[in-house]
Design an enzyme around this catalytic site. Structure first.
Site, PDB file in Angstrom:
ATOM      1  N   HIS A 112      -4.335  -4.560  -0.032  1.00  0.00           N
ATOM      2  CA  HIS A 112      -4.114  -5.198   1.275  1.00  0.00           C
ATOM      3  C   HIS A 112      -4.608  -6.640   1.267  1.00  0.00           C
ATOM      4  O   HIS A 112      -5.585  -6.970   1.953  1.00  0.00           O
ATOM      5  CB  HIS A 112      -4.847  -4.414   2.366  1.00  0.00           C
ATOM      6  CG  HIS A 112      -4.213  -3.114   2.718  1.00  0.00           C
ATOM      7  ND1 HIS A 112      -3.080  -3.016   3.489  1.00  0.00           N
ATOM      8  CD2 HIS A 112      -4.565  -1.848   2.392  1.00  0.00           C
ATOM      9  CE1 HIS A 112      -2.752  -1.746   3.650  1.00  0.00           C
ATOM     10  NE2 HIS A 112      -3.635  -1.012   2.995  1.00  0.00           N
TER      11      HIS A 112
ATOM     12  N   ARG B 195     -14.258   3.341  12.259  1.00  0.00           N
ATOM     13  CA  ARG B 195     -13.337   4.336  12.817  1.00  0.00           C
ATOM     14  C   ARG B 195     -13.527   5.691  12.142  1.00  0.00           C
ATOM     15  O   ARG B 195     -13.574   6.732  12.809  1.00  0.00           O
ATOM     16  CB  ARG B 195     -11.900   3.858  12.621  1.00  0.00           C
ATOM     17  CG  ARG B 195     -10.809   4.835  13.064  1.00  0.00           C
ATOM     18  CD  ARG B 195      -9.508   4.524  12.359  1.00  0.00           C
ATOM     19  NE  ARG B 195      -9.606   4.724  10.925  1.00  0.00           N
ATOM     20  CZ  ARG B 195      -8.762   4.212  10.037  1.00  0.00           C
ATOM     21  NH1 ARG B 195      -7.770   3.432  10.428  1.00  0.00           N
ATOM     22  NH2 ARG B 195      -8.930   4.460   8.738  1.00  0.00           N
TER      23      ARG B 195
ATOM     24  N   CYS C 236       0.824  -1.210   0.000  1.00  0.00           N
ATOM     25  CA  CYS C 236       0.000   0.000   0.000  1.00  0.00           C
ATOM     26  C   CYS C 236       0.862   1.266   0.000  1.00  0.00           C
ATOM     27  O   CYS C 236       1.577   1.519  -0.951  1.00  0.00           O
ATOM     28  CB  CYS C 236      -0.994  -0.030   1.156  1.00  0.00           C
ATOM     29  SG  CYS C 236      -2.360   1.155   0.947  1.00  0.00           S
TER      30      CYS C 236
ATOM     31  N   SER D   6      -7.583   0.218   0.435  1.00  0.00           N
ATOM     32  CA  SER D   6      -7.996   1.246   1.385  1.00  0.00           C
ATOM     33  C   SER D   6      -6.961   2.367   1.325  1.00  0.00           C
ATOM     34  O   SER D   6      -5.934   2.317   1.990  1.00  0.00           O
ATOM     35  CB  SER D   6      -8.061   0.655   2.806  1.00  0.00           C
ATOM     36  OG  SER D   6      -8.385   1.645   3.742  1.00  0.00           O
TER      37      SER D   6
ATOM     38  N   LYS E  53     -11.834   8.606  -0.941  1.00  0.00           N
ATOM     39  CA  LYS E  53     -11.111   7.423  -0.510  1.00  0.00           C
ATOM     40  C   LYS E  53     -11.554   6.187  -1.283  1.00  0.00           C
ATOM     41  O   LYS E  53     -12.748   5.950  -1.480  1.00  0.00           O
ATOM     42  CB  LYS E  53     -11.320   7.189   0.994  1.00  0.00           C
ATOM     43  CG  LYS E  53     -10.538   6.003   1.540  1.00  0.00           C
ATOM     44  CD  LYS E  53     -10.736   5.830   3.043  1.00  0.00           C
ATOM     45  CE  LYS E  53      -9.932   4.651   3.559  1.00  0.00           C
ATOM     46  NZ  LYS E  53     -10.093   4.461   5.024  1.00  0.00           N
TER      47      LYS E  53
ATOM     48  N   GLU F 239      -3.344  -8.901   2.833  1.00  0.00           N
ATOM     49  CA  GLU F 239      -3.140  -9.425   4.188  1.00  0.00           C
ATOM     50  C   GLU F 239      -4.301  -9.114   5.128  1.00  0.00           C
ATOM     51  O   GLU F 239      -4.380  -9.683   6.222  1.00  0.00           O
ATOM     52  CB  GLU F 239      -1.842  -8.859   4.780  1.00  0.00           C
ATOM     53  CG  GLU F 239      -1.928  -7.452   5.345  1.00  0.00           C
ATOM     54  CD  GLU F 239      -1.925  -6.334   4.301  1.00  0.00           C
ATOM     55  OE1 GLU F 239      -1.949  -5.155   4.696  1.00  0.00           O
ATOM     56  OE2 GLU F 239      -1.900  -6.648   3.096  1.00  0.00           O
TER      57      GLU F 239
END
Length: 302
Positions: free
Chosen positions: A235, A249, A142, A192, A163, A237
């Site tokens: 991502h 969040r 990333c 992300s 985003k 992972e």
């Protein structure tokens, strides 16, 4: 074969419950094999969560892996205890005389900041320069991937209007490349981030090879032709609930985030997200460890 981690590392309990093969120092010294030494530069704020995600993937190969956790000494981490850092992490000054078979540089939620204004950019560039002579292959994730493209190849990130968050479909450009061996020609992966890399910039660089991209998410997997730098802009992972945690969040922070795309069944946040990228996450890390670390690294660095 197992992954060797400290007995008291919090990730250990989680991984043992998942039947990930782990080993401590006492058993490791009885193994008559040359283990791989991997250093993880963890730039993520929630370090314990990232540790677990990466160790899970590194522990699912036939190779014995010794892991060293690294953090930047030039920036004070706010979301992890100093005890955790002192107990389980090293700084660059403590490891810079060593050589490693592989290195992972994680992402960081700082894409909106110009590279040169990031607090630890000088330290990070020193580490990236050091990796050229002290590491066989580096896996950049990333923001770490964007930073590697900028530092090593002069390719800058571009801001997105909003985003990019969700699980997107990707295609392969060459399924015969060993890093993506076993991949489906179409597969999904989470993203992300607030910035992107232009595909035209990758294709125009003779030192780079584009391995995968997405119509919606753009450039995904890039590899340097000398195989020393691997850049993954998403991502793989991530756990099934990581995007949800980030979404909640951002909501709590008053950022009014959009629902992650293609993530919740029928775009219903009341429904449990489905982990649809697990197999390709394991594949890319096992392929990297096998073909670009184990097969390339000298048995004796000296």
């Amino acid at each position: 074969m197992p992954i060797k981690i400290p007995k008291l590392l919090p990730a250990r309990d989680i991984l043992e419950k998942e039947n990930i093969f782990l080993m401590d120092d006492e058993r490791a010294i009885t193994q008559d094999i040359r283990p791989l030494n991997i250093v993880i530069l963890n730039l993520m704020p929630l370090k314990e969560k990232t540790e677990t995600q990466l160790l899970r993937l590194l522990g699912n190969t036939p190779l014995q892996v010794n892991v060293t956790l690294l953090y930047t000494s030039s920036y004070e981490a706010k979301h992890v205890s100093q005890y955790h850092l002192e107990q389980f992490y090293s700084t660059f000054d403590h490891i810079k005389e060593r050589r490693f078979d592989g290195m992972i540089i994680t992402g960081a939620p700082i894409e909106h900041i110009p590279y040169e204004k990031v607090h630890y950019w000088p330290e990070l560039t020193e580490i990236m320069e050091w990796s050229k002579t002290h590491v066989t292959s580096v896996f950049n994730i990333c923001w770490g991937a964007q930073a590697a493209l900028y530092y090593h190849f002069g390719i800058d990130k571009k801001p997105l209007k909003e985003k990019l968050s969700g699980v997107y479909t990707h295609t392969l450009t060459d399924p015969t490349v060993k890093l993506v061996q076993g991949f489906d020609e179409e597969f999904v992966a989470p993203h992300s981030r607030h910035t992107t890399i232009l595909e035209s910039d990758i294709l125009a660089n003779s030192e780079l090879q584009l391995l995968s991209s997405s119509d919606e998410a753009g450039v995904f997997i890039v590899m340097s032709k000398d195989q020393k730098q691997i850049m993954v802009t998403g991502h793989l992972e991530y756990d099934a609930f990581t995007l949800q945690d980030e979404y909640l969040r951002d909501q709590a922070g008053g950022f009014n985030p959009k629902l992650p795309q293609h993530y919740y069944p029928n775009d219903d946040p009341e429904k449990k997200p489905v982990h649809r990228w697990r197999s390709h996450a394991h594949l890319i890390f096992s392929n990297w460890l096998n073909y670009y670390v184990y097969q390339q690294t000298p048995y004796e660095w000296e």
